[in-house]
Design an enzyme around this catalytic site. Sequence first.
Site, PDB file in Angstrom:
ATOM      1  N   TYR A  54     -11.896   4.563 -15.789  1.00  0.00           N
ATOM      2  CA  TYR A  54     -12.006   3.293 -14.960  1.00  0.00           C
ATOM      3  C   TYR A  54     -12.660   2.141 -15.379  1.00  0.00           C
ATOM      4  CZ  TYR A  54     -13.330   1.261 -10.406  1.00  0.00           C
ATOM      5  OH  TYR A  54     -13.508   0.393  -9.252  1.00  0.00           O
ATOM      6  N   ASP A  98       3.727   2.467  -4.460  1.00  0.00           N
ATOM      7  CA  ASP A  98       2.838   2.936  -5.354  1.00  0.00           C
ATOM      8  C   ASP A  98       2.737   1.607  -6.578  1.00  0.00           C
ATOM      9  OD1 ASP A  98       1.128   3.828  -7.593  1.00  0.00           O
ATOM     10  OD2 ASP A  98       1.382   5.797  -6.774  1.00  0.00           O
ATOM     11  N   ASP A 126       0.963  -1.015  -0.172  1.00  0.00           N
ATOM     12  CA  ASP A 126      -0.003  -0.054  -0.024  1.00  0.00           C
ATOM     13  C   ASP A 126       0.914   1.132  -0.047  1.00  0.00           C
ATOM     14  OD1 ASP A 126      -3.296   0.411   1.029  1.00  0.00           O
ATOM     15  OD2 ASP A 126      -1.900   1.897   0.874  1.00  0.00           O
ATOM     16  N   LYS A 128     -10.809  -1.336 -15.845  1.00  0.00           N
ATOM     17  CA  LYS A 128     -11.253  -2.624 -15.285  1.00  0.00           C
ATOM     18  C   LYS A 128     -11.526  -3.641 -16.186  1.00  0.00           C
ATOM     19  CE  LYS A 128     -11.066  -1.492 -10.739  1.00  0.00           C
ATOM     20  NZ  LYS A 128      -9.941  -2.020  -9.805  1.00  0.00           N
ATOM     21  N   ASN A 176      -5.456  -5.647  -6.114  1.00  0.00           N
ATOM     22  CA  ASN A 176      -6.687  -4.910  -5.611  1.00  0.00           C
ATOM     23  C   ASN A 176      -6.532  -3.317  -5.666  1.00  0.00           C
ATOM     24  OD1 ASN A 176      -9.256  -4.729  -3.651  1.00  0.00           O
ATOM     25  ND2 ASN A 176      -7.353  -3.524  -2.495  1.00  0.00           N
TER      26      ASN A 176
HETATM   27  N1  LIG Z   1     -15.873  -0.254  -2.953  1.00  0.00           N
HETATM   28  C1  LIG Z   1     -16.354  -0.444  -3.895  1.00  0.00           C
HETATM   29  O1  LIG Z   1     -17.714  -0.307  -4.020  1.00  0.00           O
HETATM   30  C2  LIG Z   1     -15.834  -1.245  -5.188  1.00  0.00           C
HETATM   31  C3  LIG Z   1     -16.416  -1.470  -6.268  1.00  0.00           C
HETATM   32  C4  LIG Z   1     -16.010  -1.911  -7.236  1.00  0.00           C
HETATM   33  C5  LIG Z   1     -14.802  -2.166  -7.203  1.00  0.00           C
HETATM   34  N2  LIG Z   1     -13.911  -1.781  -6.341  1.00  0.00           N
HETATM   35  C6  LIG Z   1     -12.382  -2.017  -6.531  1.00  0.00           C
HETATM   36  O2  LIG Z   1     -11.848  -2.650  -5.320  1.00  0.00           O
HETATM   37  C7  LIG Z   1     -10.626  -2.157  -4.965  1.00  0.00           C
HETATM   38  C8  LIG Z   1     -10.476  -1.638  -3.607  1.00  0.00           C
HETATM   39  O3  LIG Z   1     -11.883  -0.629  -3.580  1.00  0.00           O
HETATM   40  P1  LIG Z   1     -11.643  -0.134  -2.010  1.00  0.00           P
HETATM   41  O4  LIG Z   1     -13.050   0.520  -1.997  1.00  0.00           O
HETATM   42  O5  LIG Z   1     -11.550  -1.030  -0.799  1.00  0.00           O
HETATM   43  O6  LIG Z   1     -10.728   1.108  -2.214  1.00  0.00           O
HETATM   44  P2  LIG Z   1     -10.033   2.121  -1.137  1.00  0.00           P
HETATM   45  O7  LIG Z   1      -9.823   3.510  -1.806  1.00  0.00           O
HETATM   46  O8  LIG Z   1     -11.057   2.093   0.105  1.00  0.00           O
HETATM   47  O9  LIG Z   1      -9.072   1.431  -0.650  1.00  0.00           O
HETATM   48  C9  LIG Z   1      -7.753   1.341  -1.705  1.00  0.00           C
HETATM   49  C10 LIG Z   1      -6.549   0.935  -0.747  1.00  0.00           C
HETATM   50  O10 LIG Z   1      -5.471   0.901  -2.034  1.00  0.00           O
HETATM   51  C11 LIG Z   1      -4.582   1.817  -1.622  1.00  0.00           C
HETATM   52  N3  LIG Z   1      -4.142   2.225  -3.031  1.00  0.00           N
HETATM   53  C12 LIG Z   1      -4.827   3.088  -3.925  1.00  0.00           C
HETATM   54  N4  LIG Z   1      -3.764   3.307  -4.950  1.00  0.00           N
HETATM   55  C13 LIG Z   1      -2.677   2.657  -4.745  1.00  0.00           C
HETATM   56  C14 LIG Z   1      -1.429   2.719  -5.423  1.00  0.00           C
HETATM   57  N5  LIG Z   1      -1.262   3.061  -6.675  1.00  0.00           N
HETATM   58  N6  LIG Z   1      -0.682   1.770  -5.040  1.00  0.00           N
HETATM   59  C15 LIG Z   1      -0.514   1.074  -3.948  1.00  0.00           C
HETATM   60  N7  LIG Z   1      -1.639   1.236  -2.910  1.00  0.00           N
HETATM   61  C16 LIG Z   1      -3.024   1.995  -3.276  1.00  0.00           C
HETATM   62  C17 LIG Z   1      -4.908   2.816  -0.883  1.00  0.00           C
HETATM   63  O11 LIG Z   1      -3.918   3.391   0.092  1.00  0.00           O
HETATM   64  C18 LIG Z   1      -5.951   2.049   0.172  1.00  0.00           C
HETATM   65  O12 LIG Z   1      -5.250   1.676   1.306  1.00  0.00           O
HETATM   66  C19 LIG Z   1     -10.419  -1.204  -6.052  1.00  0.00           C
HETATM   67  O13 LIG Z   1      -9.607  -1.829  -7.122  1.00  0.00           O
HETATM   68  C20 LIG Z   1     -11.604  -0.848  -6.489  1.00  0.00           C
HETATM   69  O14 LIG Z   1     -11.543  -0.154  -7.689  1.00  0.00           O
HETATM   70  C21 LIG Z   1     -14.591  -1.313  -5.172  1.00  0.00           C
END
Ligand SMILES: NC(=O)c1ccc[n+]([C@@H]2O[C@H](COP(=O)([O-])OP(=O)(O)OC[C@H]3O[C@@H](n4cnc5c(N)ncnc54)[C@H](O)[C@@H]3O)[C@@H](O)[C@H]2O)c1
Length: 250
Positions: A161, A64, A38, A165, A91
């Site tokens: 996005y 990153d 992270d 995806k 993720n």
């Molecule tokens: N929450 C939803 O409703 C949802 C729906 C569909 C898809 N997703 C996908 O699920 C995944 C997780 O979603 P979430 O809601 O838990 O996200 P979030 O934003 O709550 O958490 C994401 C985590 O990833 C870290 N992060 C972000 N970009 C980064 C990078 N470039 N390098 C390293 N770390 C990085 C952030 O610091 C954070 O800890 C994402 O890929 C998101 O697109 C989420």
Amino acid sequence: MMKQFEGRTAMVTGAGKNIGKEIALAFAKSGANVIVCDYNPQNAEETVQEIEALGVGAMAAVCDVRDREKIFAYVAAAVERFGKIDFLVNNAGGSAGLLNKLTRFVDAEQSTLDFVIDTNLKGAFHCSQAVLPSMIAQKYGKIINISSIAAICGLYDRVDYAAAKAGMIGMSKALAMEVGEFNICVNCVSPGAIERDGAKWAHMTYMGEDGHAGTPKDIADTVLFLAYQDYITGENIVVDGGRSLGPSHR
Ligand SMILES: NC(=O)c1ccc[n+]([C@@H]2O[C@H](COP(=O)([O-])OP(=O)(O)OC[C@H]3O[C@@H](n4cnc5c(N)ncnc54)[C@H](O)[C@@H]3O)[C@@H](O)[C@H]2O)c1
């Protein structure tokens, strides 16, 4: 009693909070050592401490996923420490909302388009290329990519996005063809609306009287299911409480 993933190692990106953290903890509870990737150092460290408290090994990879060189360096350090990487969960991701730059495609800046594609899709490329030599050497591995129903339904103000995806689904299928001979499975999980930072939403799905959103555990359970399977590859499992079925007329 021996746990299912004892002696195995999982790398989870974006494991500092929400879905990624839940996945990382689920692997740890199943006995796996976990590499917590992270870019937020404090959140990464908190996840590492919670995992270590479960009695398994954990290592923070504070970087990153867009930084290819650092990802390769952290994976090399993890292989040195744990001997191998068995599971990779790509993720880390998000939309232009992370930059407060959600907008119509026609107005989107090049730098924003690059950010979204690089974070979601190229980040998954970097991490997958970094771990594959270890998986190929041991003829075992699982790569699980977290996509989104935006890939199959589209999402307003998030063309980049949805494209990134959808790219992850295409990547999973094509890569599954190349690495099956090494007993490596590559699959996607596509969440719908999932609770984030404790916020709950309703009237979005077909589940329950309130049409509630899913939880990070719904996604972690599906990821662990795929990690257990040795004969599912190139698939995309939608976990959205029926949201992608279309509007509710209840
Ligand atoms: N929450 C939803 O409703 C949802 C729906 C569909 C898809 N997703 C996908 O699920 C995944 C997780 O979603 P979430 O809601 O838990 O996200 P979030 O934003 O709550 O958490 C994401 C985590 O990833 C870290 N992060 C972000 N970009 C980064 C990078 N470039 N390098 C390293 N770390 C990085 C952030 O610091 C954070 O800890 C994402 O890929 C998101 O697109 C989420």
